[in-house]
Design an enzyme around this catalytic site. Structure first.
Site, PDB file in Angstrom:
ATOM      1  N   LYS A  95       0.829  -1.204   0.000  1.00  0.00           N
ATOM      2  CA  LYS A  95       0.000   0.000   0.000  1.00  0.00           C
ATOM      3  C   LYS A  95       0.868   1.260   0.000  1.00  0.00           C
ATOM      4  O   LYS A  95       1.908   1.316   0.660  1.00  0.00           O
ATOM      5  CB  LYS A  95      -0.899  -0.036   1.245  1.00  0.00           C
ATOM      6  CG  LYS A  95      -2.000   1.007   1.310  1.00  0.00           C
ATOM      7  CD  LYS A  95      -2.859   0.743   2.542  1.00  0.00           C
ATOM      8  CE  LYS A  95      -3.989   1.743   2.710  1.00  0.00           C
ATOM      9  NZ  LYS A  95      -4.799   1.448   3.929  1.00  0.00           N
ATOM     10  N   SER A 176      -9.656   1.107   3.108  1.00  0.00           N
ATOM     11  CA  SER A 176      -8.868   1.945   2.216  1.00  0.00           C
ATOM     12  C   SER A 176      -7.759   1.177   1.487  1.00  0.00           C
ATOM     13  O   SER A 176      -7.170   1.692   0.546  1.00  0.00           O
ATOM     14  CB  SER A 176      -8.238   3.095   3.014  1.00  0.00           C
ATOM     15  OG  SER A 176      -7.302   2.603   3.968  1.00  0.00           O
ATOM     16  N   SER A 200     -10.037  -1.231   7.026  1.00  0.00           N
ATOM     17  CA  SER A 200      -9.293  -0.998   5.788  1.00  0.00           C
ATOM     18  C   SER A 200      -8.571  -2.219   5.238  1.00  0.00           C
ATOM     19  O   SER A 200      -8.106  -2.198   4.099  1.00  0.00           O
ATOM     20  CB  SER A 200      -8.280   0.147   5.980  1.00  0.00           C
ATOM     21  OG  SER A 200      -8.957   1.371   6.089  1.00  0.00           O
TER      22      SER A 200
END
Length: 556
Positions: A95, A176, A200
């Site tokens: 990420k 996310s 997330s």
């Protein structure tokens, strides 16, 4: 509307003539050990896959220009008889809020941070590099880990564009850590890494039919991660199987006696439930369910799922799975979070809900926005070549470049409300310390002692886990685990009536990841393999929103 994609353009490239689509880490490692292909050839195959699929899914912000060289060096080590771990030569994606000291950026998807230089690799990256994993690229995400707005396009960032769900591209992949999950589901890598504050890792894993394993806060290091709320932030793996995710967890976990940040001084987490041996030693088959005991939190969790008319197929499928779990020899009983009415919103996920109402000064959001403002300032102070020093600078940049960044409401289709959550975070900078500490103590107590730990207790002993829906309940159970800082795993179960996957989650108390591995893998074995992405609605160009739309917001 669901339309089929032309399959020829999305076919997974063979690696040296071998079909590697959906291959597990052990399978890839076996091919590498037999010299069926090299790590460099494997990296080339995944890079080609990214070229083919990423224009549609937009899961990867950028690829690592050094990936082939890294793989080549690892191939030479293998040739000389040195294999570091099961991850030796295995490509992964991370990420974009996790720092990498290389030729790639670390920006949380935000253009304002482009060009900044991080002081070093995040601790998690160091561990994975030392294990021999090959960093393939940076994953797209909901910009600033979904922190900037209350109503927005999930999976969108100004650097990466609109990340989409590979099962149905008209829908979002969850956030996310959207790109981490959707890149893995799309076979762009062998495993991936995400971060979670609240949901997330869990939601993207659930919506992409991959395994998401969220560790206890403090089990994995968040050093070098763009922070959101250190009292809740954690890093965890996405895998095609519980085994894959667990192999990664064995590399990245670093247990500490207590969480070494000031924000947990109020409530220390016990580590008496230590994991004997490697987490992979706890992998099991469905026969491990015989004699297991699970709770299903009913009030405001399964109760809401049972009444959610749009999630009827999911609820029915999950109930059928619970029946199968019982037939496999497990005891499943209804339990409750004693604090459910105080911290679980009847309307679904709502991090401003606390003390029985939305907008409470005792809510999770009170803690998150205070910690975000303070800790972002600390993170930014460590960057080089940086003109962004405070959250105020990010806000100003987004306003100045609002056509691209949506700093002003109704100027960008991905952010109809602009950056209203950032504005709320700015309000917290002048709050008295005791306001923040009171909210932190409250959510910890209500989610731990009066929440998960209470629901797990049965006749003087603890249950083996709490089984929860991930989407049918509106995400509320996942939020309780997030407030507590407790671990959770999600296992794919099926595909809903709009073509998006869903699964079941297991929650445990602090540092009981080994039980999540044991029973997550057992349920995975019981459920069986799920179907691969179909790439429905390949030409979708919509913005899939999440949150509650404001009454007067004009969507572009």
């Amino acid at each position: 509307m669901i339309t089929n994609a032309p399959k020829t353009c999305l076919r997974m490239p063979r690696c040296h003539g071998i079909e590697i689509e959906e291959c597990s880490i052990p399978q890839l490692q076996d091919y590498l050990s037999k010299a069926a292909f090299t790590s460099k050839e494997l990296v080339q195959c995944y890079l080609r896959r990214i070229e083919l699929v990423n224009p549609y899914v937009k899961a990867v912000i950028e690829t690592n220009p050094d990936a082939l060289d890294i793989a080549d060096k690892l191939d030479k080590e293998r040739k000389n008889g040195h294999i570091r771990t099961l991850l030796h030569g295995i490509p992964f994606i991370v990420k974009d809020n996790i720092a990498t000291k290389d030729k790639m950026q670390t920006t949380a998807g935000c253009a304002a941070l482009a060009g900044t230089i991080v002081p070093g690799d995040a601790r998690i990256i160091t561990l994975l590099r030392e294990a021999g994993a090959v960093l393939l690229g940076k994953a797209n995400l909901s910009e600033f880990a979904s922190m900037r707005a209350s109503y927005y396009a999930e999976g969108y960032s100004s650097r990466g564009g609109q990340n989409r769900n590979p099962y149905n591209l008209a829908h979002h992949p969850g956030g996310s850590s959207s790109g981490s999950a959707s890149s893995l589901a799309s076979n762009m890598c062998a495993f991936s890494i995400g971060t979670e504050t609240d949901g997330s890792i869990m939601f993207p894993a659930d919506r992409n039919a991959v395994i998401g394993l969220k560790p206890t806060v403090g089990l994995t290091s968040t050093m070098g991660v763009i922070p959101e709320s250190p009292s809740m932030d954690t890093i965890g793996p996405f895998g095609r199987s519980v085994e894959d995710a667990t192999i990664v967890l064995d590399i990245i976990h670093e247990r500490r006696a207590t969480i070494d940040t000031h924000i947990d001084r109020l409530v220390s987490i016990s580590v008496q439930n230590s994991c004997p041996g490697l987490y992979t030693s706890w992998l099991s088959k469905k026969d491990a369910l015989k004699g297991a005991r699970f709770g299903i939190p009913w009030k405001r969790v399964w109760e809401r799922a049972s009444k959610n008319a749009t999630k009827g197929l999911e609820y029915d499928s999950l109930m059928e799975l619970i029946e199968k779990i019982e037939k496999a020899g497990a005891l499943v009983i209804k339990v409750n979070f004693p604090s459910a009415e105080e911290i679980v919103s009847p309307g679904g996920w709502d991090w401003e809900f606390g003390d029985g109402k939305t907008g409470s000064r005792l809510s999770e959001f009170q803690v998150v926005r205070t910690e975000f403002y303070r800790n972002l300032r600390s993170y930014l102070s460590g960057l080089e070549e940086n003109k962004i020093h405070l959250l105020e600078d990010v806000v100003a940049y987004n306003v100045q470049h609002t056509a691209k960044e949506g700093g002003v409401p109704r100027t960008h289709p991905a952010w109809p409300t602009g950056q209203d959550n950032f504005d709320k975070c700015l309000e917290s900078k002048d709050w008295p310390e005791d306001m923040y500490l009171k909210a932190l103590e409250y959510i910890r107590r209500k989610s731990r002692d009066e929440g998960i730990d209470a629901a797990l207790r049965l006749e003087g002993d603890n249950l083996d886990g709490l089984l929860v829906p991930l989407q049918a309940d509106g995400g509320v159970a996942c939020s309780v685990a997030a407030k507590a800082g407790y671990p959770m795993i999600t296992v794919p179960v099926g595909i809903n009536n709009i073509g998006v996957p869903f699964g079941i989650g297991i929650i445990q108390t602090a540092f009981n990841e080994h039980l999540l591995v044991r029973y997550g893998s057992a349920i995975e074995d019981l459920v069986g393999r799920q179907m691969v992405p179909r790439f429905l609605n390949l030409e979708a160009d919509n913005h899939p929103y999440v949150g509650t739309p404001p009454e007067k917001a004009l969507l572009l």
